[in-house]
Design a protein around this motif. Sequence first.
Motif, PDB file in Angstrom:
ATOM      1  N   VAL A  66       1.096   6.277  -7.131  1.00 39.44           N
ATOM      2  CA  VAL A  66      -0.007   7.154  -7.534  1.00 39.44           C
ATOM      3  C   VAL A  66       0.411   8.621  -7.420  1.00 39.44           C
ATOM      4  O   VAL A  66       0.109   9.433  -8.306  1.00 39.44           O
ATOM      5  CB  VAL A  66      -1.276   6.857  -6.703  1.00 39.44           C
ATOM      6  N   LEU A  67       1.123   8.963  -6.349  1.00 41.37           N
ATOM      7  CA  LEU A  67       1.609  10.341  -6.209  1.00 41.37           C
ATOM      8  C   LEU A  67       2.571  10.714  -7.334  1.00 41.37           C
ATOM      9  O   LEU A  67       2.516  11.831  -7.860  1.00 41.37           O
ATOM     10  CB  LEU A  67       2.269  10.537  -4.846  1.00 41.37           C
ATOM     11  N   ILE A  68       3.448   9.789  -7.709  1.00 38.84           N
ATOM     12  CA  ILE A  68       4.362  10.052  -8.826  1.00 38.84           C
ATOM     13  C   ILE A  68       3.562  10.330 -10.099  1.00 38.84           C
ATOM     14  O   ILE A  68       3.858  11.281 -10.834  1.00 38.84           O
ATOM     15  CB  ILE A  68       5.332   8.868  -9.040  1.00 38.84           C
ATOM     16  N   LEU A  69       2.546   9.514 -10.348  1.00 40.85           N
ATOM     17  CA  LEU A  69       1.723   9.714 -11.542  1.00 40.85           C
ATOM     18  C   LEU A  69       1.000  11.057 -11.511  1.00 40.85           C
ATOM     19  O   LEU A  69       0.936  11.754 -12.528  1.00 40.85           O
ATOM     20  CB  LEU A  69       0.711   8.577 -11.688  1.00 40.85           C
ATOM     21  N   LEU A  70       0.446  11.411 -10.370  1.00 42.26           N
ATOM     22  CA  LEU A  70      -0.252  12.694 -10.259  1.00 42.26           C
ATOM     23  C   LEU A  70       0.706  13.866 -10.452  1.00 42.26           C
ATOM     24  O   LEU A  70       0.370  14.849 -11.120  1.00 42.26           O
ATOM     25  CB  LEU A  70      -0.966  12.796  -8.910  1.00 42.26           C
ATOM     26  N   LEU A  71       1.894  13.748  -9.856  1.00 37.06           N
ATOM     27  CA  LEU A  71       2.887  14.808 -10.019  1.00 37.06           C
ATOM     28  C   LEU A  71       3.381  14.909 -11.461  1.00 37.06           C
ATOM     29  O   LEU A  71       3.812  15.979 -11.895  1.00 37.06           O
ATOM     30  CB  LEU A  71       4.083  14.558  -9.088  1.00 37.06           C
TER      31      LEU A  71
ATOM     32  N   TRP B  69      10.729  15.676  -6.094  1.00 40.08           N
ATOM     33  CA  TRP B  69       9.745  14.968  -5.267  1.00 40.08           C
ATOM     34  C   TRP B  69       9.475  13.572  -5.824  1.00 40.08           C
ATOM     35  O   TRP B  69       9.325  12.604  -5.064  1.00 40.08           O
ATOM     36  CB  TRP B  69       8.448  15.768  -5.148  1.00 40.08           C
ATOM     37  N   GLN B  70       9.429  13.467  -7.138  1.00 44.91           N
ATOM     38  CA  GLN B  70       9.237  12.147  -7.737  1.00 44.91           C
ATOM     39  C   GLN B  70      10.411  11.221  -7.415  1.00 44.91           C
ATOM     40  O   GLN B  70      10.218  10.024  -7.189  1.00 44.91           O
ATOM     41  CB  GLN B  70       9.056  12.277  -9.255  1.00 44.91           C
ATOM     42  N   THR B  71      11.606  11.781  -7.374  1.00 49.95           N
ATOM     43  CA  THR B  71      12.789  10.997  -7.010  1.00 49.95           C
ATOM     44  C   THR B  71      12.658  10.452  -5.596  1.00 49.95           C
ATOM     45  O   THR B  71      12.924   9.269  -5.344  1.00 49.95           O
ATOM     46  CB  THR B  71      14.062  11.864  -7.134  1.00 49.95           C
ATOM     47  N   VAL B  72      12.236  11.294  -4.677  1.00 45.52           N
ATOM     48  CA  VAL B  72      12.041  10.854  -3.293  1.00 45.52           C
ATOM     49  C   VAL B  72      11.001   9.740  -3.238  1.00 45.52           C
ATOM     50  O   VAL B  72      11.196   8.716  -2.566  1.00 45.52           O
ATOM     51  CB  VAL B  72      11.631  12.039  -2.390  1.00 45.52           C
ATOM     52  N   LEU B  73       9.910   9.902  -3.961  1.00 40.50           N
ATOM     53  CA  LEU B  73       8.850   8.893  -3.961  1.00 40.50           C
ATOM     54  C   LEU B  73       9.308   7.591  -4.602  1.00 40.50           C
ATOM     55  O   LEU B  73       8.931   6.499  -4.153  1.00 40.50           O
ATOM     56  CB  LEU B  73       7.607   9.432  -4.664  1.00 40.50           C
ATOM     57  N   LEU B  74      10.144   7.678  -5.618  1.00 38.74           N
ATOM     58  CA  LEU B  74      10.691   6.473  -6.238  1.00 38.74           C
ATOM     59  C   LEU B  74      11.566   5.713  -5.244  1.00 38.74           C
ATOM     60  O   LEU B  74      11.506   4.479  -5.161  1.00 38.74           O
ATOM     61  CB  LEU B  74      11.488   6.858  -7.481  1.00 38.74           C
ATOM     62  N   ILE B  75      12.337   6.445  -4.462  1.00 37.58           N
ATOM     63  CA  ILE B  75      13.170   5.820  -3.429  1.00 37.58           C
ATOM     64  C   ILE B  75      12.288   5.189  -2.349  1.00 37.58           C
ATOM     65  O   ILE B  75      12.580   4.092  -1.861  1.00 37.58           O
ATOM     66  CB  ILE B  75      14.162   6.847  -2.858  1.00 37.58           C
ATOM     67  N   VAL B  76      11.202   5.855  -1.991  1.00 40.59           N
ATOM     68  CA  VAL B  76      10.239   5.269  -1.044  1.00 40.59           C
ATOM     69  C   VAL B  76       9.716   3.946  -1.588  1.00 40.59           C
ATOM     70  O   VAL B  76       9.592   2.957  -0.850  1.00 40.59           O
ATOM     71  CB  VAL B  76       9.081   6.249  -0.754  1.00 40.59           C
TER      72      VAL B  76
ATOM     73  N   VAL C  90      11.240   1.852  -3.548  1.00 37.85           N
ATOM     74  CA  VAL C  90      12.287   0.836  -3.433  1.00 37.85           C
ATOM     75  C   VAL C  90      12.382   0.330  -1.993  1.00 37.85           C
ATOM     76  O   VAL C  90      12.485  -0.880  -1.752  1.00 37.85           O
ATOM     77  CB  VAL C  90      13.642   1.384  -3.926  1.00 37.85           C
ATOM     78  N   PHE C  91      12.335   1.238  -1.034  1.00 40.03           N
ATOM     79  CA  PHE C  91      12.381   0.819   0.372  1.00 40.03           C
ATOM     80  C   PHE C  91      11.154  -0.029   0.726  1.00 40.03           C
ATOM     81  O   PHE C  91      11.279  -1.042   1.430  1.00 40.03           O
ATOM     82  CB  PHE C  91      12.478   2.031   1.306  1.00 40.03           C
ATOM     83  N   ALA C  92       9.992   0.365   0.226  1.00 42.27           N
ATOM     84  CA  ALA C  92       8.780  -0.416   0.492  1.00 42.27           C
ATOM     85  C   ALA C  92       8.892  -1.804  -0.135  1.00 42.27           C
ATOM     86  O   ALA C  92       8.531  -2.808   0.492  1.00 42.27           O
ATOM     87  CB  ALA C  92       7.544   0.319  -0.038  1.00 42.27           C
ATOM     88  N   ALA C  93       9.413  -1.873  -1.344  1.00 40.87           N
ATOM     89  CA  ALA C  93       9.558  -3.162  -2.024  1.00 40.87           C
ATOM     90  C   ALA C  93      10.532  -4.069  -1.278  1.00 40.87           C
ATOM     91  O   ALA C  93      10.272  -5.268  -1.119  1.00 40.87           O
ATOM     92  CB  ALA C  93      10.030  -2.953  -3.461  1.00 40.87           C
ATOM     93  N   SER C  94      11.637  -3.512  -0.812  1.00 39.00           N
ATOM     94  CA  SER C  94      12.601  -4.357  -0.099  1.00 39.00           C
ATOM     95  C   SER C  94      12.052  -4.785   1.266  1.00 39.00           C
ATOM     96  O   SER C  94      12.317  -5.895   1.725  1.00 39.00           O
ATOM     97  CB  SER C  94      13.959  -3.669   0.033  1.00 39.00           C
TER      98      SER C  94
ATOM     99  N   HIS D 192       0.830  -1.209   0.000  1.00 34.78           N
ATOM    100  CA  HIS D 192       0.000   0.000   0.000  1.00 34.78           C
ATOM    101  C   HIS D 192       0.866   1.261   0.000  1.00 34.78           C
ATOM    102  O   HIS D 192       0.534   2.239  -0.673  1.00 34.78           O
ATOM    103  CB  HIS D 192      -0.966  -0.021   1.191  1.00 34.78           C
ATOM    104  N   VAL D 193       1.962   1.230   0.730  1.00 35.13           N
ATOM    105  CA  VAL D 193       2.905   2.363   0.713  1.00 35.13           C
ATOM    106  C   VAL D 193       3.467   2.537  -0.693  1.00 35.13           C
ATOM    107  O   VAL D 193       3.524   3.652  -1.229  1.00 35.13           O
ATOM    108  CB  VAL D 193       4.040   2.150   1.741  1.00 35.13           C
ATOM    109  N   LYS D 194       3.883   1.419  -1.287  1.00 35.84           N
ATOM    110  CA  LYS D 194       4.466   1.455  -2.633  1.00 35.84           C
ATOM    111  C   LYS D 194       3.463   1.999  -3.647  1.00 35.84           C
ATOM    112  O   LYS D 194       3.797   2.834  -4.490  1.00 35.84           O
ATOM    113  CB  LYS D 194       4.930   0.050  -3.015  1.00 35.84           C
ATOM    114  N   MET D 195       2.222   1.544  -3.568  1.00 36.23           N
ATOM    115  CA  MET D 195       1.204   1.989  -4.515  1.00 36.23           C
ATOM    116  C   MET D 195       0.813   3.452  -4.283  1.00 36.23           C
ATOM    117  O   MET D 195       0.547   4.187  -5.243  1.00 36.23           O
ATOM    118  CB  MET D 195      -0.041   1.097  -4.444  1.00 36.23           C
ATOM    119  N   ALA D 196       0.807   3.885  -3.028  1.00 35.21           N
ATOM    120  CA  ALA D 196       0.515   5.298  -2.743  1.00 35.21           C
ATOM    121  C   ALA D 196       1.608   6.186  -3.332  1.00 35.21           C
ATOM    122  O   ALA D 196       1.304   7.226  -3.952  1.00 35.21           O
ATOM    123  CB  ALA D 196       0.389   5.518  -1.239  1.00 35.21           C
ATOM    124  N   ALA D 197       2.860   5.781  -3.175  1.00 33.54           N
ATOM    125  CA  ALA D 197       3.968   6.547  -3.760  1.00 33.54           C
ATOM    126  C   ALA D 197       3.855   6.554  -5.286  1.00 33.54           C
ATOM    127  O   ALA D 197       4.066   7.585  -5.933  1.00 33.54           O
ATOM    128  CB  ALA D 197       5.308   5.959  -3.322  1.00 33.54           C
TER     129      ALA D 197
END
Length: 153
Positions: free
Chosen positions: A88-93, A128-135, A137-141, A81-86
């Motif tokens: 969706v935010l990337i897509l909106l941004l 901001w998209q970079t930060v969310l992309l890193i989020v 990766v952390f969520a996936a791991s 859910h964290v990964k998908m929220a990030a």
Amino acid sequence: MVSSWLLASVHLLAFGFALASILRRSRGLRRCTSTEDLPVIFSADNGWGLSALVLIVTGVMRAFGGFEKGASYYFHEPFFHVKMAAFVLILLLEIAPMMALLRWRLAVRRGDVPDLTGAPKYARIGAWQTVLLIVMVFAASGMARGIGLDEPA
């Protein structure tokens, strides 16, 4: 087994390409002062779009295509859910930079000079998209290691 491994590998590599592309596009946008800067920005944007497409396709295949643990696992996984929220935010941004870059590409194709005044704003969005992309990766791991599921208090 091998197909699951290869699919996961392509998915993870796409994160690396996505990170490199968004950083390159953001740097180009931050430095953008004329149409001479646009080819690098357009190239990085193409990489960002292609890597996003690979992430989406491989992610959907992994989550819902029978290659991994299955949809029921992912829907009950907090980090999913964290990964998908990030995501969706990337897509909106991405809406504003994508629309601007489309306008810029059309203007250049017509021989016009596009209005580049929004470039610094789109560079900040990329940060901001970079930060969310890193989020993501952390969520996936975390998800891969079962962190957050049935952990003792």
